[in-house]
Write a protein that holds these residues in place. Structure first.
Motif, short mmCIF file in Angstrom:
data_model
loop_
_atom_site.label_atom_id
_atom_site.label_comp_id
_atom_site.label_asym_id
_atom_site.label_seq_id
_atom_site.Cartn_x
_atom_site.Cartn_y
_atom_site.Cartn_z
N LEU B 72 0.81 -1.23 0.00
CA LEU B 72 0.00 0.00 0.00
C LEU B 72 0.85 1.28 0.00
CD1 LEU B 72 -2.98 -1.06 2.30
CD2 LEU B 72 -2.98 -0.78 -0.19
N GLU B 73 2.10 1.14 0.42
CA GLU B 73 2.99 2.31 0.42
C GLU B 73 3.36 2.73 -1.00
OE1 GLU B 73 6.48 2.03 2.86
OE2 GLU B 73 5.35 0.91 4.38
N TYR B 74 3.14 1.83 -1.96
CA TYR B 74 3.56 2.09 -3.34
C TYR B 74 2.39 2.22 -4.31
CZ TYR B 74 8.05 1.13 -1.33
OH TYR B 74 9.15 1.19 -0.53
N ASP B 75 1.24 2.58 -3.76
CA ASP B 75 0.03 2.67 -4.59
C ASP B 75 0.13 3.74 -5.68
OD1 ASP B 75 -0.01 4.67 -2.71
OD2 ASP B 75 -2.19 4.74 -2.57
N ILE B 76 0.92 4.78 -5.44
CA ILE B 76 0.99 5.85 -6.45
C ILE B 76 1.79 5.45 -7.70
CG2 ILE B 76 0.70 7.75 -4.79
CD1 ILE B 76 3.83 8.23 -5.25
N TYR B 77 2.47 4.31 -7.62
CA TYR B 77 3.32 3.90 -8.74
C TYR B 77 2.65 2.94 -9.72
CZ TYR B 77 6.85 6.10 -5.90
OH TYR B 77 7.56 7.02 -5.17
N VAL B 78 1.39 2.62 -9.44
CA VAL B 78 0.66 1.68 -10.31
C VAL B 78 -0.72 2.22 -10.65
CG1 VAL B 78 1.85 -0.43 -9.57
CG2 VAL B 78 -0.10 0.41 -8.24
N ASP B 109 8.17 5.88 -15.50
CA ASP B 109 8.98 7.10 -15.33
C ASP B 109 9.06 7.52 -13.87
OD1 ASP B 109 9.41 7.10 -18.00
OD2 ASP B 109 7.87 8.60 -18.48
N LEU B 110 7.90 7.47 -13.21
CA LEU B 110 7.85 7.86 -11.80
C LEU B 110 8.64 6.89 -10.93
CD1 LEU B 110 6.50 10.01 -9.95
CD2 LEU B 110 4.62 8.40 -9.62
N ILE B 111 8.52 5.61 -11.25
CA ILE B 111 9.24 4.57 -10.49
C ILE B 111 10.75 4.79 -10.62
CG2 ILE B 111 9.79 2.08 -10.42
CD1 ILE B 111 6.81 1.57 -11.08
N TYR B 112 11.20 5.11 -11.82
CA TYR B 112 12.63 5.34 -12.02
C TYR B 112 13.08 6.61 -11.30
CZ TYR B 112 17.20 5.93 -14.00
OH TYR B 112 18.55 6.10 -14.13
N LYS B 113 12.23 7.64 -11.42
CA LYS B 113 12.59 8.95 -10.83
C LYS B 113 12.64 8.86 -9.30
CE LYS B 113 10.59 13.58 -10.68
NZ LYS B 113 9.52 13.54 -9.71
N ASP B 114 11.64 8.26 -8.70
CA ASP B 114 11.56 8.23 -7.23
C ASP B 114 12.33 7.07 -6.60
OD1 ASP B 114 9.84 10.33 -7.53
OD2 ASP B 114 8.06 9.33 -6.71
N LEU B 115 12.30 5.93 -7.27
CA LEU B 115 12.83 4.72 -6.63
C LEU B 115 14.10 4.18 -7.29
CD1 LEU B 115 9.34 2.94 -6.40
CD2 LEU B 115 10.42 4.34 -4.62
N GLY B 116 14.44 4.73 -8.46
CA GLY B 116 15.66 4.31 -9.15
C GLY B 116 15.58 2.90 -9.73
N VAL B 117 14.37 2.45 -10.00
CA VAL B 117 14.19 1.10 -10.55
C VAL B 117 13.73 1.21 -12.01
CG1 VAL B 117 12.96 -1.11 -10.35
CG2 VAL B 117 13.54 0.19 -8.28
N SER B 118 14.47 0.58 -12.92
CA SER B 118 14.07 0.55 -14.34
C SER B 118 13.19 -0.67 -14.57
CB SER B 118 15.29 0.41 -15.25
OG SER B 118 16.18 1.46 -15.00
N ILE B 119 12.21 -0.52 -15.46
CA ILE B 119 11.33 -1.65 -15.75
C ILE B 119 11.60 -2.13 -17.18
CG2 ILE B 119 8.95 -2.48 -15.79
CD1 ILE B 119 8.26 -0.33 -13.79
N LEU B 120 11.97 -3.38 -17.30
CA LEU B 120 12.31 -3.96 -18.61
C LEU B 120 11.55 -5.26 -18.84
CD1 LEU B 120 16.24 -3.74 -18.60
CD2 LEU B 120 14.65 -2.06 -19.53
N LYS B 121 11.24 -5.52 -20.11
CA LYS B 121 10.70 -6.83 -20.47
C LYS B 121 11.87 -7.83 -20.45
CE LYS B 121 6.75 -5.97 -23.41
NZ LYS B 121 6.18 -6.36 -24.70
N PRO B 122 11.56 -9.14 -20.33
CA PRO B 122 12.66 -10.12 -20.29
C PRO B 122 13.61 -10.02 -21.50
CG PRO B 122 10.64 -11.16 -19.59
CD PRO B 122 10.25 -9.78 -20.06
#
Lengths: 95, 134
Positions: B72-78, B109-122
């Motif tokens: 629930l702490e990460y609801d703004i990222y989805v 974009d928000l996840i990368y900006k705030d959390l530094g995590v990139s999202i990639l397909k396999p």
């Protein structure tokens, strides 16, 4: 009746231009097996269009093929199954 | 390099030995993580196809525990709250990359900006490993 094939091939020089590398680099890649090519005659090679998938899709052709295998499985219904399970788990834990 | 695997990647990696997901799990030079939630989802989905999770995954993938409270702490990222636990898992495992087939479910974009995590397909993950990490 023979089906008309519209696939095209490229010369190593054309591929070098597209990838912005030297001709020697392309020949080296062919020799090392990193670029699929058909030897037509002595030093005459042709490279299939599929080897340039990276230019269009950003992924090497073998990776693209592997990703398609996964996507086909997911698109055949598994994506919906996974979504449904995720929602069920979420609402179950919310109760 | 730490990589967090979403449930659909675990599912695909067990379902097909020839796909990109299987290669990410089996030939990876990175440290792989997932969460109890993602693991549970993948196992349940595989069961519907009379398949099971490859036992070797339990050796290769570290599992972090994610609670509803964490998610629930990460609801703004989805866009859908039920996906929030995936982001929580990636953060909890200190992953640099989250691998998923459903990139559009996440506010990348928000996840990368705030959390530094990139999202990639396999497939993108494999390409990254092949071209950048070598």
């Amino acid at each position: 009746m023979m089906q008309q094939v519209q696939l095209r091939t490229y010369t190593p020089e054309q591929v070098a231009e597209i990838y912005q590398v030297s001709n020697n680099t392309v020949y080296k890649m062919i020799k090392e097996g990193r670029l699929k090519a058909k030897r037509i005659n002595d030093r005459v090679f042709r490279i299939p269009q599929s080897e340039l998938a990276w230019v269009e899709k950003g992924l090497d052709p073998d990776i693209l093929e592997k990703e398609k295998i996964d996507e086909d499985v997911l698109d055949s219904g598994a994506r919906d199954v996974l979504k449904q399970i995720r929602k069920e788990n979420f609402y179950k834990s919310s109760k | 390099m730490k990589v967090f695997l979403d449930a659909d990647v675990l599912f695909s990696a067990s379902y097909s030995m020839n796909g990109a997901s299987h290669e990410v799990v089996n030939h990876s030079s990175v440290i792989l993580y997932t969460s109890n939630e993602c693991m549970n989802e993948a196992i349940r989905a595989l069961k519907k196809y009379d398949k099971s999770l490859d036992p070797i995954f339990f050796e290769k993938i570290k599992i972090v525990n994610v609670t509803k409270k964490d998610a629930l702490e990460y609801d703004i990222y989805v866009f859908d709250l039920s996906d929030a636990h995936v982001v929580a898992g990636a953060v909890k495992s200190k992953a640099n990359i989250l691998t998923s087939f459903n990139i559009k479910d996440f506010k990348s974009d928000l996840i990368y900006k705030d959390l530094g995590v990139s999202i990639l397909k396999p497939g993108e993950m494999l390409s990254y490993q092949r071209n950048i990490l070598v």
